[in-house]
Design a protein around this motif. Structure first.
Motif, PDB file in Angstrom:
ATOM      1  N   GLY A   1     -48.128  28.207  77.290  1.00 11.75           N
ATOM      2  CA  GLY A   1     -48.474  29.116  77.880  1.00 11.75           C
ATOM      3  C   GLY A   1     -47.690  30.438  78.404  1.00 11.75           C
TER       4      GLY A   1
ATOM      5  N   ILE B   1     -45.133  30.859  83.027  1.00 12.04           N
ATOM      6  CA  ILE B   1     -46.359  30.471  83.553  1.00 12.04           C
ATOM      7  C   ILE B   1     -46.272  31.051  85.441  1.00 12.04           C
TER       8      ILE B   1
ATOM      9  N   THR C   1     -42.006  28.519  79.688  1.00 10.77           N
ATOM     10  CA  THR C   1     -43.218  27.622  78.703  1.00 10.77           C
ATOM     11  C   THR C   1     -41.857  26.204  78.111  1.00 10.77           C
TER      12      THR C   1
ATOM     13  N   LEU D   1     -52.493  26.940  78.589  1.00  7.63           N
ATOM     14  CA  LEU D   1     -51.470  26.790  79.472  1.00  7.63           C
ATOM     15  C   LEU D   1     -51.158  25.692  79.603  1.00  7.63           C
TER      16      LEU D   1
END
Length: 609
Positions: A39, A46, A65, A103
């Motif tokens: 994610g 994140i 990421t 995520l």
């Protein structure tokens, strides 16, 4: 179906088995769960919080990421992690999903190929704190017969064939598990054919075979270990030198394999375990054993070559040395591009001249080398070796009174400017890179493929670190024949400059690089002045009147299993010829003038010896 992670990373070396990998014993120890961040693509990663609660403090940086993380704890969709790769907080809490959108996803470890598993192991090691090393003195050698724990894995370890046999397969299992090189579901059940010998110049060696409880084509059964010199007999002085005078070299060697096996742009022997004791100075490094002078599949390995014996090479010297410079330049260029690891991370594990402040070089208007008295004594013995004792091995021009006078003056200048020369070669950041410290033909393994194309893998990482590439290039090439070096030095340096830039490094100036190379050679020439008594210890002075060729077995063969004599003799010849044939006196005078002008330091007196 193949995992999307397969083939994503450089394979350090072909798998030892002929068939596919055993499905029952995937190589490499893994924690229960490893996650990948998928994610935050449009946000740079994140959110990370300090605690489990989504209302706990949000950390400033995001977890990038693509990062890989170890699972430490999981509660519902909240994951406490420890970062392995990527950027962002090293630890914290994240959400695995938000409103049904993933995520993080679990990595399919059972689907990872050997290259990806090696990368995961190396990345996890790079994420650990760097263990410290406390400098030791001679008193540490009083403990060389004692069992002690290592600084990397906290395990007791063997340091000789006898202690390896005593600790046995149970120790191997525990050690390989700790290093992440053997799956927890497998174990070593037998050690056999243990043989210890003295060879090379960096330590004693052990070769041995192992058997595993579960066969796995990705695990090697023919292993090699490097261990300390015995503190006795003819290797006592070598042990003192390596463990006290050059302490820390083994840390560099272990760290090179432990941390970078998956990222180097060439094969290295598969790493299985390595550790060193700060208390006893004992160490062990266990790797795959290379099949020198044998065929494996479509690869025909060359014999194990010796330094300063280029007449043994099975091909033309330029084929070998240009290849060494190509892979060495790739390695150095990748460092500059942060492709091996971030520079600040490598700086925790390896010595670096980039971290050295100006006042730490020891420069000043005084003599920064050995004292005038010590130099005078050593240059007298060194000049006698060149002018009289080994005269037949040098060109006639090197034994004239005029040359001997020049030789004394040049080395006298190099000695008094010792610290200044070290600084000078490391003053420009673009010339400083992490790399191997001694990339000679005896520290690599060569093979030819089905089309007879030569390729190379690299061994013996003691001395790896970050410093002047011009300085290191001398240490990569000092073992080649001077006639070849003299003819090809310009082309080889230009080759290095080109590949270095192509691999991520900056553009370098040829003349600057060659002068750094030359200064490094001359500095070794000063160091060799103290080696003459060792030379006579290995080949008595009375023998020299009848030695007329470097291929004379009295000086060309290893003495007591070591290559020291042959290297000393050849390097003496090369340094003298560099002084005589590369216009060194004039260039050195110009360098002294330039240095004094830039530094504001008055010229130093050169002792008249």
């Amino acid at each position: 179906p193949r995992s999307r992670h397969q083939g994503a990373f450089h394979s350090a070396f072909p798998s030892p088995g002929a068939g596919g990998r055993s499905a029952t014993a995937p190589a490499g120890t893994m924690p229960p769960v490893v996650w990948e961040v998928v994610g935050g693509v449009d946000k740079g990663g994140i959110l990370v919080r300090e605690g489990h609660s989504t209302t706990s403090k949000q950390l400033e940086d995001r977890l990038s990421t693509g990062a890989w993380v170890d699972e430490v704890e999981i509660k519902g969709d909240r994951l406490r992690y420890r970062r392995i790769t990527g950027s962002g907080p090293s630890e914290g809490w994240v959400s695995t999903a938000i409103t049904g959108k993933e995520l993080l996803v679990k990595l399919p470890l059972e689907g990872l190929d050997i290259a990806a598993r090696l990368e995961l192991r190396c990345a996890r090691e790079l994420a650990k704190p760097a263990p410290g090393w406390t400098p030791v003195g001679m008193e540490a050698l009083e403990k060389v017969d004692q069992v002690a724990t290592g600084i990397f894995y906290g395990l007791e370890f063997p340091w000789s064939a006898a202690t390896l046999e005593k600790m046995g397969p149970e120790w191997c299992t525990k050690a390989f598990h700790a290093a992440g090189t053997l799956p927890e579901s497998n174990k070593v059940v037998k050690i056999k054919d243990i043989k210890q010998h003295i060879g090379g110049g960096a330590g004693a060696k052990i070769i041995f075979d192992v058997e595993y409880a579960v066969h796995d084509d990705d695990l090697h059964t023919r292993l090699f270990a490097k261990i300390p010199w015995p503190l006795e007999g003819k290797t006592r002085s070598d042990r003192i030198s390596s463990s006290i005078m050059q302490q820390g070299m083994e840390l560099c060697e272990i760290n090179s394999s432990r941390l970078l096996e998956s990222r180097l742009p060439f094969p290295i022997p598969r790493y299985y375990f390595g550790d060193i004791s700060n208390e006893t100075t004992n160490f062990i490094i266990i790797t795959q054993r290379i099949s020198f002078d044998q065929r494996e599949g479509d690869k025909q390995f060359d014999p194990a070559y010796e330094k300063s014996r280029d007449w043994d090479l099975k091909g033309k010297p330029e084929e070998y040395y240009y290849l060494l410079l190509r892979v060495g330049a790739k390695m150095a260029g990748m460092y500059k591009a942060d492709a091996l690891a971030p520079k600040e991370v490598l700086g925790k594990f390896f010595p670096s001249s980039e971290q050295r402040a100006l006042d730490q070089w020891g420069m000043g208007p005084h003599n920064t080398g050995m004292s005038d008295k010590e130099f005078a004594a050593k240059i007298k013995i060194g000049a006698e070796f060149v002018e009289t004792t080994a005269k037949a091995l040098f060109p006639p021009a090197c034994s004239t009174p005029e040359f001997i006078s020049t030789y004394k003056k040049v080395l006298g200048t190099i000695n008094v400017y010792s610290a200044e020369i070290q600084y000078w070669c490391n003053r420009k950041p673009e010339y400083i890179a992490w790399s191997h410290g001694n990339l000679n033909v005896d520290n690599v393994f060569f093979w030819r493929d089905a089309e007879n194309v030569l390729d190379v893998g690299v061994l013996d990482w003691g001395g790896a670190g970050t410093s002047s590439m011009g300085w290191k290039l001398w240490w990569w090439l000092y073992g080649c024949e001077f006639d070849y070096l003299h003819e090809h030095i310009d082309g080889m340096l230009e080759h290095f400059i080109r590949i270095y830039k192509e691999s991520g490094g900056p553009d370098l100036e040829f003349e600057e690089l060659k002068w750094q190379f030359t200064l490094s050679a001359l500095a070794q020439g000063v160091g060799l002045l103290g080696a003459v008594p060792q030379i006579y210890g290995m080949c008595p002075k009375k023998e020299w009147p009848t030695i007329t060729d470097r291929k004379d077995r009295r000086i060309s063969e290893n003495i007591n299993g070591k290559n020291t004599l042959r290297i000393y003799v050849q390097t003496y010849i090369s340094v003298c010829r560099i002084i005589a044939e590369w216009d060194v006196p004039s260039k050195l005078d110009k360098w002294v003038e330039e240095f004094c002008k830039l530094s504001g330091m008055p010229p130093k007196p050169i002792p008249d010896v």
